[in-house]
Design a protein around this motif. Structure first.
Motif, PDB file in Angstrom:
ATOM      1  N   ARG A   1       0.816  -1.227   0.000  1.00 18.25           N
ATOM      2  CA  ARG A   1       0.000   0.000   0.000  1.00 18.25           C
ATOM      3  C   ARG A   1       0.839   1.263   0.000  1.00 18.25           C
ATOM      4  N   ASN A   2       2.085   1.152  -0.419  1.00 24.18           N
ATOM      5  CA  ASN A   2       2.841   2.359  -0.742  1.00 24.18           C
ATOM      6  C   ASN A   2       2.407   2.834  -2.122  1.00 24.18           C
ATOM      7  N   TRP A   3       2.354   4.136  -2.288  1.00 21.04           N
ATOM      8  CA  TRP A   3       1.977   4.743  -3.569  1.00 21.04           C
ATOM      9  C   TRP A   3       3.201   5.481  -4.093  1.00 21.04           C
ATOM     10  N   VAL A   4       3.855   4.895  -5.090  1.00 20.06           N
ATOM     11  CA  VAL A   4       5.084   5.456  -5.647  1.00 20.06           C
ATOM     12  C   VAL A   4       4.727   6.281  -6.881  1.00 20.06           C
ATOM     13  N   ILE A   5       5.227   7.507  -6.904  1.00 20.48           N
ATOM     14  CA  ILE A   5       4.965   8.429  -8.006  1.00 20.48           C
ATOM     15  C   ILE A   5       6.255   8.646  -8.785  1.00 20.48           C
ATOM     16  N   LEU A   6       6.174   8.532 -10.116  1.00 17.19           N
ATOM     17  CA  LEU A   6       7.293   8.822 -10.999  1.00 17.19           C
ATOM     18  C   LEU A   6       6.836   9.927 -11.946  1.00 17.19           C
ATOM     19  N   ALA A   7       7.474  11.083 -11.858  1.00 15.30           N
ATOM     20  CA  ALA A   7       7.012  12.251 -12.599  1.00 15.30           C
ATOM     21  C   ALA A   7       8.139  12.830 -13.437  1.00 15.30           C
ATOM     22  N   GLY A   8       7.928  12.861 -14.766  1.00 12.65           N
ATOM     23  CA  GLY A   8       8.940  13.376 -15.681  1.00 12.65           C
ATOM     24  C   GLY A   8       8.596  14.768 -16.162  1.00 12.65           C
TER      25      GLY A   8
END
Length: 248
Positions: A203-210
């Motif tokens: 339930r970790n929410w990992v965000i990858l933003a370019g």
């Protein structure tokens, strides 16, 4: 059940710091029943938590030569990136000097000319003028009770974006509950053109933003993830299968 040995137990101005050993792994904790970092002693560069593994999906979008890590913990990202990418330059910022000392002493965090450890408040560090822009900024600011709320703020997101190169990426570790944070989503959309997310089974929410859109096809990413699996020591394809565009 493994025999758990306590190797270190202390308190600084921010709270407890405990290191335990179960025979195979070292575990860093900031509170009871808490695991901030886990290191497999035989291969310390192989990431043990799903969320840190998912954070390295960013390697499908860029080949970083310079990264900034905000929040060191046991140094797992420092260790993994240093092992994975020869010549990479790493700046890692940690609020607590005691945590830095523990990462070196108990978690095999590497030293080297291309690794800079800074004891500082991460947000204040970003506010200061930086000598270099980064290919990737990793933000994993946690304490004993959860996510440091500063990394959810619009100003923090803006400062991270400003510290990146034109084609740089921000990687954030959040929790499932932050998926409903409209202010966070709006801040990300204001500064980034390509935003992907991964919800792990923990339930970790990992965000990858370019900052710029990635035009890699799904098949290209699957092939690259498969090729990276051997070097990383875990199947990156498993986390790629969970990746979605923000809002999906």
């Amino acid at each position: 059940m493994p025999d758990i040995q306590t190797l270190y137990d202390s308190t600084d101005e921010f709270g407890p710091i405990t290191v335990t050993d179960d025979g195979e792994c070292r575990i860093l904790s900031f509170a009871p029943n808490d695991e901030q970092s886990r290191c497999l002693k035989a291969v310390p560069y192989v990431l043990q938590f799903e969320y840190t593994q998912a954070m390295l999906l960013v390697l499908l979008f860029c080949q970083p030569r310079r990264v900034l890590i905000l929040g060191v913990g046991g140094g797992s990202l420092v260790t993994a990136l240093h092992h994975m990418i020869p010549g990479i330059r790493i700046t890692a910022v940690e609020l607590r000097q005691s945590v830095i000392d523990v990462a070196y002493r108990f978690f095999q965090m590497p030293r080297g000319k291309r690794i800079e450890l800074v004891c500082a408040n991460a947000d204040q560090y970003l506010c200061a003028e930086q000598p270099h822009t980064q290919d990737v900024v990793f933000a994993d600011l946690y304490h004993g009770t959860g996510v440091d709320e500063v990394q959810l703020k619009a100003d923090f997101i803006a400062r991270c974006a400003a510290s990146l190169k034109e084609e740089g990426w921000l990687v954030l570790n959040c929790w499932n509950e932050h998926r409903e944070d409209a202010a966070l989503r709006n801040a990300l959309r204001e500064h980034f053109a390509d935003i992907r997310t991964v919800l792990t089974s923990s339930r970790n929410w990992v965000i990858l933003a370019g900052r710029k859109p990635s035009w890699h096809t799904n098949s290209e990413m699957k092939e690259n993830a498969f090729q990276l699996t051997s070097a990383l020591g875990y199947p990156l394809t498993r986390h790629l299968a969970r990746m979605r565009a923000l809002g999906e």
